[in-house]
Design a protein around this motif. Structure first.
Motif, short mmCIF file in Angstrom:
data_model
loop_
_atom_site.label_atom_id
_atom_site.label_comp_id
_atom_site.label_asym_id
_atom_site.label_seq_id
_atom_site.Cartn_x
_atom_site.Cartn_y
_atom_site.Cartn_z
N ARG A 88 15.58 25.15 -33.45
CA ARG A 88 14.77 25.64 -32.86
C ARG A 88 15.94 26.37 -31.74
O ARG A 88 16.64 26.03 -31.32
CB ARG A 88 14.00 24.57 -31.76
CG ARG A 88 13.12 24.95 -31.05
CD ARG A 88 11.84 25.53 -31.13
NE ARG A 88 11.05 26.04 -30.79
CZ ARG A 88 10.31 26.70 -31.18
NH1 ARG A 88 10.09 26.79 -32.88
NH2 ARG A 88 9.25 27.16 -30.01
N HIS A 89 15.52 27.49 -31.78
CA HIS A 89 16.28 28.79 -30.50
C HIS A 89 15.78 28.82 -29.50
O HIS A 89 14.31 29.01 -29.26
CB HIS A 89 16.49 29.98 -31.38
CG HIS A 89 17.07 30.02 -32.32
ND1 HIS A 89 16.90 29.47 -33.78
CD2 HIS A 89 18.23 30.81 -32.88
CE1 HIS A 89 17.46 29.77 -34.90
NE2 HIS A 89 18.52 29.95 -34.17
N THR A 90 16.50 28.18 -28.84
CA THR A 90 15.73 27.91 -26.98
C THR A 90 17.08 29.24 -26.21
O THR A 90 17.73 29.43 -26.44
CB THR A 90 16.19 26.65 -26.76
OG1 THR A 90 17.40 26.56 -26.11
CG2 THR A 90 15.76 25.71 -27.14
N ARG A 91 15.55 29.70 -25.59
CA ARG A 91 16.35 30.77 -24.73
C ARG A 91 16.94 30.28 -23.07
O ARG A 91 16.97 28.93 -23.13
CB ARG A 91 15.01 31.53 -23.93
CG ARG A 91 14.03 30.22 -23.32
CD ARG A 91 12.44 31.70 -22.90
NE ARG A 91 12.76 33.18 -22.72
CZ ARG A 91 12.24 34.43 -22.68
NH1 ARG A 91 11.81 33.57 -23.70
NH2 ARG A 91 12.96 36.01 -22.64
N LYS A 92 17.40 31.23 -22.40
CA LYS A 92 18.72 30.84 -21.60
C LYS A 92 17.93 29.89 -20.53
O LYS A 92 16.80 30.42 -20.14
CB LYS A 92 19.35 32.31 -20.95
CG LYS A 92 20.39 32.60 -22.20
CD LYS A 92 21.14 33.89 -21.93
CE LYS A 92 21.91 34.12 -22.37
NZ LYS A 92 22.11 35.52 -21.62
N SER A 93 18.29 29.24 -19.86
CA SER A 93 17.46 28.51 -19.18
C SER A 93 18.21 28.18 -17.32
O SER A 93 20.06 27.48 -18.27
CB SER A 93 16.52 27.36 -19.29
OG SER A 93 17.68 26.28 -20.11
N GLN A 94 18.83 27.13 -16.61
CA GLN A 94 19.34 26.38 -15.58
C GLN A 94 19.69 25.71 -16.72
O GLN A 94 20.93 25.34 -16.56
CB GLN A 94 18.93 26.51 -14.52
CG GLN A 94 18.44 27.51 -13.14
CD GLN A 94 17.77 26.52 -12.40
OE1 GLN A 94 17.63 25.52 -11.99
NE2 GLN A 94 18.19 27.43 -10.88
N GLU A 95 19.35 24.79 -17.90
CA GLU A 95 20.19 23.55 -18.04
C GLU A 95 20.88 24.52 -19.86
O GLU A 95 21.88 23.61 -19.48
CB GLU A 95 19.11 22.79 -18.88
CG GLU A 95 17.88 22.03 -18.32
CD GLU A 95 16.72 23.10 -17.60
OE1 GLU A 95 16.25 23.54 -18.04
OE2 GLU A 95 16.36 23.34 -16.29
N GLN A 96 20.98 25.26 -19.59
CA GLN A 96 21.88 26.13 -20.88
C GLN A 96 21.62 27.42 -20.70
O GLN A 96 20.78 28.50 -20.66
CB GLN A 96 19.96 25.87 -22.21
CG GLN A 96 20.04 25.07 -23.05
CD GLN A 96 21.31 24.44 -24.08
OE1 GLN A 96 22.54 24.47 -23.53
NE2 GLN A 96 21.26 22.77 -23.76
N PRO A 97 22.91 27.57 -19.34
CA PRO A 97 23.26 29.02 -19.48
C PRO A 97 23.03 29.88 -21.02
O PRO A 97 23.03 31.04 -20.08
CB PRO A 97 24.10 29.01 -18.66
CG PRO A 97 23.93 27.12 -18.40
CD PRO A 97 23.80 26.72 -19.18
N GLN A 98 23.78 30.11 -21.91
CA GLN A 98 23.49 30.39 -22.92
C GLN A 98 22.72 30.28 -23.77
O GLN A 98 22.81 31.27 -24.75
CB GLN A 98 25.17 29.51 -23.05
CG GLN A 98 26.57 30.32 -22.63
CD GLN A 98 26.73 30.72 -22.47
OE1 GLN A 98 26.99 32.18 -23.75
NE2 GLN A 98 27.29 31.66 -21.34
N GLY A 99 22.09 29.47 -23.70
CA GLY A 99 20.58 29.75 -24.22
C GLY A 99 21.27 28.32 -25.61
O GLY A 99 22.83 28.12 -25.45
#
Length: 90
Positions: free
Chosen positions: A45-56
């Motif tokens: 699953r490809h996740t978009r950039k967020s505060q938890e995952q700054p790189q995605g």
């Protein structure tokens, strides 16, 4: 759609890429006729950039399996004991 399996059941996969494997049901979607089994049918699953995952990120998680391809482990083992099928691998 009526389901013969429910959340928490130990099941064996009867058909498809994961045939013969066992797992515990995490969730059931009776409307779609599908279930999510722990550790089986893994998808990326490809996740978009967020505060938890700054790189995605690319997250691996379980995909759904149609309930017609699942059988309760107890029923499968009873059937295997009669000599009709080999026991499922763990």
């Amino acid at each position: 759609m009526k389901c013969h399996v429910k959340k928490g059941d130990e099941v064996v996969v009867l058909a498809g890429r994961e045939k013969g494997k066992r797992g515990k049901i995490i969730a059931v979607n009776p409307k779609a006729g599908r279930a999510i089994v722990e550790g089986l049918q893994m998808i990326k699953r490809h996740t978009r950039k967020s505060q938890e995952q700054p790189q995605g990120a690319i997250v691996e998680r379980e995909g759904s399996i149609h309930i017609s391809n699942l059988m309760k482990a107890g029923a499968f083992d009873a059937r295997a004991g009669k000599g009709e099928a080999a026991p499922a691998e763990k």
